[in-house]
Design a protein around this motif. Structure first.
Motif, PDB file in Angstrom:
ATOM      1  N   HIS A  60       0.854  -1.189   0.000  1.00 35.40           N
ATOM      2  CA  HIS A  60       0.000   0.000   0.000  1.00 35.40           C
ATOM      3  C   HIS A  60       0.892   1.242   0.000  1.00 35.40           C
ATOM      4  CE1 HIS A  60      -4.295   1.408   1.196  1.00 35.40           C
ATOM      5  NE2 HIS A  60      -3.839   1.965   0.091  1.00 35.40           N
ATOM      6  N   ARG A  61       1.771   1.265  -0.993  1.00 37.80           N
ATOM      7  CA  ARG A  61       2.850   2.253  -1.038  1.00 37.80           C
ATOM      8  C   ARG A  61       2.333   3.682  -1.077  1.00 37.80           C
ATOM      9  NH1 ARG A  61       5.703   3.806  -5.721  1.00 37.80           N
ATOM     10  NH2 ARG A  61       7.757   4.712  -5.320  1.00 37.80           N
ATOM     11  N   SER A  62       1.280   3.929  -1.836  1.00 35.71           N
ATOM     12  CA  SER A  62       0.763   5.298  -1.919  1.00 35.71           C
ATOM     13  C   SER A  62       0.221   5.756  -0.563  1.00 35.71           C
ATOM     14  CB  SER A  62      -0.329   5.393  -2.989  1.00 35.71           C
ATOM     15  OG  SER A  62      -1.499   4.672  -2.607  1.00 35.71           O
ATOM     16  N   TYR A  63      -0.372   4.825   0.191  1.00 37.50           N
ATOM     17  CA  TYR A  63      -0.878   5.171   1.522  1.00 37.50           C
ATOM     18  C   TYR A  63       0.273   5.419   2.479  1.00 37.50           C
ATOM     19  CZ  TYR A  63      -3.712   4.765   5.799  1.00 37.50           C
ATOM     20  OH  TYR A  63      -4.328   5.003   6.999  1.00 37.50           O
ATOM     21  N   ASN A  64       1.335   4.611   2.371  1.00 41.43           N
ATOM     22  CA  ASN A  64       2.510   4.823   3.199  1.00 41.43           C
ATOM     23  C   ASN A  64       3.103   6.208   2.963  1.00 41.43           C
ATOM     24  OD1 ASN A  64       5.052   4.214   4.697  1.00 41.43           O
ATOM     25  ND2 ASN A  64       5.903   4.201   2.637  1.00 41.43           N
ATOM     26  N   ARG A  65       3.195   6.606   1.698  1.00 34.88           N
ATOM     27  CA  ARG A  65       3.742   7.925   1.381  1.00 34.88           C
ATOM     28  C   ARG A  65       2.813   9.030   1.894  1.00 34.88           C
ATOM     29  NH1 ARG A  65       7.066   7.344  -3.531  1.00 34.88           N
ATOM     30  NH2 ARG A  65       5.923   8.981  -4.614  1.00 34.88           N
ATOM     31  N   TRP A  66       1.507   8.776   1.853  1.00 30.07           N
ATOM     32  CA  TRP A  66       0.546   9.744   2.393  1.00 30.07           C
ATOM     33  C   TRP A  66       0.759   9.890   3.898  1.00 30.07           C
ATOM     34  CZ3 TRP A  66      -3.102  10.132   6.119  1.00 30.07           C
ATOM     35  CH2 TRP A  66      -4.071  11.136   5.997  1.00 30.07           C
ATOM     36  N   ILE A  67       0.925   8.761   4.616  1.00 33.83           N
ATOM     37  CA  ILE A  67       1.156   8.790   6.056  1.00 33.83           C
ATOM     38  C   ILE A  67       2.419   9.582   6.385  1.00 33.83           C
ATOM     39  CG2 ILE A  67       1.812   7.350   8.029  1.00 33.83           C
ATOM     40  CD1 ILE A  67      -1.098   7.150   7.545  1.00 33.83           C
ATOM     41  N   VAL A  68       3.475   9.334   5.624  1.00 37.22           N
ATOM     42  CA  VAL A  68       4.742  10.032   5.874  1.00 37.22           C
ATOM     43  C   VAL A  68       4.581  11.540   5.681  1.00 37.22           C
ATOM     44  CG1 VAL A  68       7.110  10.330   5.027  1.00 37.22           C
ATOM     45  CG2 VAL A  68       6.176   8.035   5.316  1.00 37.22           C
TER      46      VAL A  68
END
Length: 647
Positions: A484-492
């Motif tokens: 869920h890479r896009s969500y991880n980048r959003w979280i960061v």
């Protein structure tokens, strides 16, 4: 192109996402890097500065695929992988003693002689609607093409009128900026119109509920005092997550009873059925009446818009693009995300187009508001038709893989039937848990890739959500970055960095490390709440945060730089630690997304509750060690080709 070359291109990192071949600060290119050809260049030639050596990252070790060690690892793979599939296939047979418990959950399949395990409601909803999704995607792309043709003809007529006007030649109608603004206006106009129709088709009379939430969030960003916007944004959107769950989508029948409590009187309803207007509206709920289930993804876009707008208010001076002398038509991904848009871009119209963008509305991937507007102005250089075609073929292969799996391996039905775990051997228990995780991986990968494919065909390039196979992860940090890479980048971007992240002055010293762990715990707590407001998901989020600690401590105790002269020993040490990481990650994900705490207890007791189970656990760890060494070598092979992923 030979079959092997085509397979190499099909499963290359570049086909998955062009971003993965470059640094985030590097502008993309339309040209396929074609780095798979570097595999044919001998390693010693590359190291001596031969052709293609500029693509070889420093520190890559020589290939070991033909070494005696990896020949042994190959033999382990040849023995273990077929055994794994056979084990879980055997417990799915009608001859299995527990078959009668999960058989009612199976349904007729399209593969002759096989039933299909379509008992997972989340994947079943996607699987049953795949043909209709392809129809909607085709319709959307055709309407976009027709609208663009019509819009261009109207635009050309307008330009002709301006040229005939007395001062018509004064405006630079053909300039790059003007064309970009026209493209933005053209695409946003279509997106708003189609998205509203799409929203009504999906949710029927519940569509106004979505629009009201969107408007309130927009008002928070644009009408409150600047200092209040961050806190109000978080309070409102987290509150919406809870309210949607507790209110179950706010049925009109409940609203009607709250407004007019007497309307539930049976005698009144018999005399005047129209009194129960709420139930009438609820009966027209569209294709997806329970809109609140999928609204979590929209919440991320609401927060993205508010914070991108909030940060844009702090911009002073001229345009960052002009200051840095950047090409606005070929910005790097980092610049597209970080550089604020023009003040007029934060209108309710563009906000509506972004939050309801049809290809990404239901499941993502997540695209930030700044990135969306930038790509609407200029077609991303990373979009290439050959690459998109290969990506589509890869999606179809994944879809076929899932179909074969649910026709021959009934792990979801077995788990739902709540069998007596003690009747299974340790090997069978471990394989049931392992393939349950693979089912979860595939059932989430397929919608993400379908909607990203739709977006790519429409000219928008969102991040790829799944970078590696579930069985190609050994690091908690790497798994989180690649899953869920896009969500991880959003979280960061919107949580972890604003809290202080893991570096900088705010995280120095012992208390700084504590602060970094706290930031991670807060981030994963939000992740758990965002997925679903359930205790087992909160436990999952806290377990992930806890399981990060051993890897962090091990990295501090065994820094890579101190082992430069003992790389083989370091690889063995890392392999042992990675086995522990994999066991912890599997446990956490089984709790959060598969069998829950009670189910995990049953699995663990069945494995470690006997001497034979402990013996099996030792063999399983040795097998995992082999798998980890292959994972290490895959990453070294990528490093030799200049690909350095953080997952």
């Amino acid at each position: 192109m030979s079959l092997l070359q085509y397979a190499g291109r099909l499963f290359s990192v570049d086909t998955l996402d062009a971003r993965l071949m470059t640094f985030s600060k590097t502008p993309p290119s339309r040209i396929d890097p074609g780095r798979t050809s570097l595999d044919k260049i001998p390693y010693n030639v590359l190291r001596k500065g031969g052709a293609g050596s500029e693509d070889i990252a420093k520190g890559a070790s020589p290939p070991q695929w033909r070494s005696p060690e990896f020949m042994y690892h190959g033999l382990v793979f040849l023995a273990a992988v077929p055994l794994m599939f056979k084990t879980v296939y055997d417990v799915s047979k009608p001859s299995d003693p527990e078959y009668h418990k999960f058989a009612p959950l199976l349904s007729p399949g399209w593969i002759p002689g096989r039933m299909v395990d379509n008992s997972d409601p989340q994947y079943s909803n996607f699987r049953d609607n795949v043909p209709y999704l392809f129809i909607v995607m085709t319709l959307h792309l055709l309407l976009r093409r027709l609208f663009d043709t019509w819009y261009s003809s109207v635009d050309q007529a307008s330009k002709s009128e301006l040229k005939r006007a007395p001062n018509g030649g004064s405006a630079p109608l053909g300039s790059e900026n003007t064309r970009a603004e026209r493209r933005l206006n053209q695409r946003v106009t279509f997106d708003v119109g189609f998205s509203i129709l799409f929203l009504i088709a999906l949710h029927g009379f519940s569509a106004p509920k979505v629009l009201v939430i969107l408007y309130i969030n927009y008002a928070i960003a644009t009408r409150l005092k600047k200092d209040y916007v961050p806190a109000a944004t978080w309070i409102f959107n987290i509150g919406i997550l809870f309210a949607n769950e507790l209110g179950k989508g706010y049925p009109y029948s409940d609203i009607a009873s709250a407004i007019s409590p007497w309307s539930h009187s049976r005698n009144l309803q018999e005399r005047d059925p129209t009194i129960n207007w709420g139930s009438v509206l609820d009966s027209y709920g569209g294709l997806i009446p329970r809109w609140e289930i999928l609204f979590n993804v929209t919440v991320l876009r609401l927060i993205s818009f508010n914070f991108d707008y909030y940060w844009s208010l702090s911009r002073t001076g001229g345009s960052p693009i002009e200051k840095k002398q950047l090409d606005p038509a070929n910005l790097s991904e980092r610049d597209r995300v970080d550089i604020p848009n023009k003040p007029q871009d934060y209108s309710f119209r563009t906000y509506l187009a972004y939050t309801l963008y049809s290809p990404l509305y239901l499941a993502g991937p997540i695209l930030t508001f700044n990135d969306y507007i930038s790509q609407q102005r200029y077609t991303p250089q990373s979009i290439d038709w050959n690459r998109t075609l290969l990506y589509g073929v890869r999606f179809l292969i994944c879809l076929l893989t899932m179909e074969v799996m649910i026709h021959f391996i009934y792990v979801i039905a077995i788990s739902k039937a709540q069998p007596a775990w003690e009747v299974y051997t340790p090997l069978q228990l471990s394989m049931l848990g392992y393939f349950s995780l693979h089912h979860i991986w595939l059932k989430l990968l397929l919608p993400w890739r379908f909607f990203r494919l739709w977006s790519l065909l429409d000219g928008i390039d969102p991040p790829e959500n799944v970078v590696r196979c579930m069985s190609d992860n050994y690091s908690v940090f790497g798994f989180w970055r690649g899953w869920h890479r896009s969500y991880n980048r959003w979280i960061v971007r919107y949580i972890y960095i604003p809290l202080g992240g893991s570096g900088g002055p705010s995280t120095r010293g012992k208390w700084g490390q504590v602060r970094a762990v706290f930031n991670l715990l807060v981030s994963f707590t939000f992740v758990a709440m965002w997925h679903d407001i359930q205790l087992r998901l909160l436990v999952w989020g806290w377990l992930i945060s806890l399981f990060v600690l051993p890897e962090t401590v091990a990295t501090l105790l065994f820094p890579k730089k101190k082992w430069e002269n003992r790389k083989e020993a370091y690889r063995v040490i890392c392999g042992v630690g990675a086995v522990g990481n994999i066991l912890m990650m599997m446990s956490a994900n089984l709790v959060g997304f598969a069998v829950g705490l009670d189910g995990l207890k049953g699995l663990v007791q069945g494995i470690v509750g006997s001497y034979s189970g402990l013996l099996f656990l030792g063999v399983a760890c040795a097998t995992l060690f082999t798998g980890v060494q292959v994972m290490f070598e895959i990453r070294e092979q990528e490093l030799r080709r200049g690909i350095k992923l953080k997952c």
